[in-house]
Write a protein that holds these residues in place. Structure first.
Motif, short mmCIF file in Angstrom:
data_model
loop_
_atom_site.label_atom_id
_atom_site.label_comp_id
_atom_site.label_asym_id
_atom_site.label_seq_id
_atom_site.Cartn_x
_atom_site.Cartn_y
_atom_site.Cartn_z
N ARG A 112 3.14 2.47 -6.51
CA ARG A 112 3.38 2.84 -5.12
C ARG A 112 3.62 4.35 -4.98
N LEU A 113 2.72 5.10 -5.59
CA LEU A 113 2.77 6.55 -5.47
C LEU A 113 2.35 6.94 -4.05
N ARG A 114 3.25 7.52 -3.29
CA ARG A 114 2.95 7.88 -1.91
C ARG A 114 1.89 8.98 -1.84
N HIS A 115 0.95 8.81 -0.91
CA HIS A 115 -0.09 9.82 -0.73
C HIS A 115 -0.65 9.67 0.67
N ASN A 116 -1.30 10.70 1.16
CA ASN A 116 -1.96 10.59 2.46
C ASN A 116 -3.47 10.60 2.34
N GLY A 117 -3.93 10.22 1.15
CA GLY A 117 -5.35 10.09 0.93
C GLY A 117 -5.73 10.36 -0.51
N VAL A 118 -6.71 9.61 -1.01
CA VAL A 118 -7.23 9.80 -2.36
C VAL A 118 -8.72 10.04 -2.27
N MET B 59 0.82 -1.20 0.00
CA MET B 59 0.00 0.00 0.00
C MET B 59 0.86 1.25 0.00
N THR B 60 0.36 2.31 -0.64
CA THR B 60 1.12 3.56 -0.71
C THR B 60 0.48 4.66 0.11
N PHE B 61 -0.63 4.35 0.80
CA PHE B 61 -1.21 5.33 1.72
C PHE B 61 -0.30 5.45 2.94
N VAL B 62 0.08 6.68 3.30
CA VAL B 62 0.94 6.91 4.45
C VAL B 62 0.35 8.04 5.28
N SER B 63 0.71 8.08 6.56
CA SER B 63 0.19 9.13 7.43
C SER B 63 1.09 10.36 7.44
N ASP B 64 2.18 10.32 6.68
CA ASP B 64 3.11 11.44 6.61
C ASP B 64 2.40 12.66 6.00
N SER B 65 2.37 13.74 6.74
CA SER B 65 1.69 14.95 6.26
C SER B 65 2.38 15.55 5.05
N LYS B 66 3.64 15.16 4.79
CA LYS B 66 4.36 15.68 3.63
C LYS B 66 3.97 14.95 2.35
N ALA B 67 3.35 13.79 2.48
CA ALA B 67 2.86 13.08 1.30
C ALA B 67 1.64 13.82 0.75
N PRO B 68 1.47 13.84 -0.55
CA PRO B 68 0.38 14.64 -1.13
C PRO B 68 -0.98 13.99 -0.95
N SER B 69 -1.99 14.82 -0.83
CA SER B 69 -3.37 14.36 -0.95
C SER B 69 -3.76 14.46 -2.42
N ILE B 70 -4.51 13.48 -2.89
CA ILE B 70 -4.79 13.33 -4.31
C ILE B 70 -6.29 13.31 -4.55
N ALA B 71 -6.72 13.93 -5.64
CA ALA B 71 -8.10 13.82 -6.10
C ALA B 71 -8.10 13.30 -7.53
N LEU B 72 -9.04 12.42 -7.83
CA LEU B 72 -9.22 11.91 -9.19
C LEU B 72 -10.58 12.36 -9.69
N VAL B 73 -10.59 13.22 -10.69
CA VAL B 73 -11.83 13.70 -11.30
C VAL B 73 -12.07 12.86 -12.55
N GLY B 74 -13.23 12.22 -12.62
CA GLY B 74 -13.48 11.24 -13.67
C GLY B 74 -13.05 9.87 -13.22
N ALA B 75 -13.16 9.60 -11.93
CA ALA B 75 -12.64 8.37 -11.34
C ALA B 75 -13.31 7.12 -11.87
N THR B 76 -14.57 7.23 -12.31
CA THR B 76 -15.31 6.03 -12.71
C THR B 76 -15.12 5.65 -14.17
N GLY B 77 -14.38 6.47 -14.92
CA GLY B 77 -14.15 6.18 -16.34
C GLY B 77 -12.99 5.25 -16.56
N ALA B 78 -12.72 4.92 -17.83
CA ALA B 78 -11.66 3.97 -18.17
C ALA B 78 -10.30 4.48 -17.72
N VAL B 79 -10.01 5.77 -17.96
CA VAL B 79 -8.72 6.32 -17.53
C VAL B 79 -8.67 6.44 -16.02
N GLY B 80 -9.81 6.77 -15.39
CA GLY B 80 -9.85 6.85 -13.94
C GLY B 80 -9.52 5.53 -13.28
N HIS B 81 -10.08 4.45 -13.79
CA HIS B 81 -9.77 3.12 -13.26
C HIS B 81 -8.29 2.80 -13.43
#
Length: 347
Positions: A33-39, A1-23
């Motif tokens: 393993r793109l580090r993030h603190n939430g998607v 898993m790439t979810f981390v609690s490090d506040s320096k890791a970026p928070s990410i949003a996916l717009v169009g998440a349900t489409g082919a590219v979103g999946h």
């Protein structure tokens, strides 16, 4: 898993998440393993409330209308040009760095158009627009090969014919091809669906993608010219294209003629192409070997074959390329842009 609690890791949003590219973006965030603190996931109202798994965590799709980007560091937009035109700038104004997978901002002078393997050097800070544009799905694999040719021999002209898969029109394009194919097999005289494509695609080829311009070229063909010029930093590069939709589920192919400014040695050309990151040359050792959408192999590589220097014109050569348009042509390039941004500390 790439979810981390490090506040320096970026928070990410996916717009169009349900489409082919979103999946595909979700898959790549996990596998690379793109580090993030939430998607967070966003889509149209009709998809709001749907639940999806990201990195082992259940995420509820939010309605893009009213979505708050103020706590988002990186926002991937893959919901279509009209959605990006409406929401990308407001998202950037709220503080998110937008990586946009549409045609909305590619030619905006304040927005870099990036293929990390080719022109990552343009990413020196946060863009004035707050947006980084992801190029067209057929432009990306082409420029990844042309860069080394320009550096070694120079380029006089490029002529391209594309063979673009149904997935270029998303999941609905795939479904229309499958539905039409099934209908045609059961009844050759059946009226086939043609909502996503200008003509029925099943058992057919359609030499028309996007809208027609006054020049007689389509917008898809124009994109390949203007985007190649911007990415390669060659404002007068001569690229001419015929873009064709073919009855293939996924992965675009291209037949490419390049006339260089100096004579080209095939062995050196093949060696230079094979030395590029994430490029596989299929006929390096066995002349004539070629990739196809079904058999190419690693979906994160640009696959090349049929490399031929013309006997009558030693400055000219042909090659055939195949690339997964949902990955290399969209989601993978977007994730690699994000990786570059993070590696350079540009957030």
């Amino acid at each position: 898993m790439t979810f981390v609690s490090d506040s320096k890791a970026p928070s990410i949003a996916l717009v169009g998440a349900t489409g082919a590219v979103g999946h595909t973006l979700i898959e790549l965030i996990e596998t690379r393993r793109l580090r993030h603190n939430g998607v967070r996931l966003a889509a149209s109202a009709r998809s709001a409330g749907r639940q999806m798994e990201v990195d082992g965590r259940t995420c509820t799709v939010e309605d893009l209308e009213g979505f708050d980007f103020s706590d988002v560091d990186i926002a991937f937009f893959s919901a279509g040009t009209s959605v990006s035109e409406k929401w990308a700038r407001p998202a950037a104004a709220q503080g998110a760095l937008v990586i946009d997978n549409t045609n909305a901002f590619r030619m905006d002078p304040d927005t870099p158009l990036v293929v990390p393997q080719v022109n990552a050097d343009v990413l020196t800070g946060r863009p004035a627009s707050g947006i980084i544009a992801n190029p067209n799905c057929s432009t990306i694999p082409l420029v990844r090969l042309l860069g080394t040719v320009e550096q070694r021999w120079g380029i006089r002209q490029v002529v391209v014919s594309t063979y673009q898969a149904a997935s270029g029109q998303g999941q609905h394009g795939i479904e229309e091809l499958q539905e039409g194919s099934e209908l045609a097999l059961h009844d050759p005289d059946a009226e086939l669906p043609a909502e996503r494509f200008s003509k029925p695609l099943a058992f057919n080829v359609v030499p028309f993608i996007d809208r027609l311009l006054d020049s007689g070229f389509t917008m898809e063909e124009q994109k390949m010219l203007q985007e190649s010029r911007k990415i390669l930093g060659l404002p007068h590069l001569d690229v001419t294209t015929t873009c064709v939709r073919v009855p293939v589920v996924n992965s675009h192919s291209e037949a490419v003629w390049v006339e260089a400014a100096a004579p080209v040695d095939r062995t050196e050309l093949v060696d230079r192409l094979a030395a590029l990151p994430e490029v596989t040359v299929h006929d390096r050792d066995v002349p004539g070997r070629f990739p196809t959408p079904l058999t190419a192999g690693n979906p994160d590589h640009v696959h090349v074959g049929r490399v031929r220097v013309a006997p009558h014109n030693p400055r000219g050569f042909w090659l055939w390329l195949v690339a997964d348009n949902l990955r290399i042509g969209a989601a993978l390039n977007a994730v690699q842009i994000a990786e570059t941004v993070l590696d350079r500390g540009l957030l």
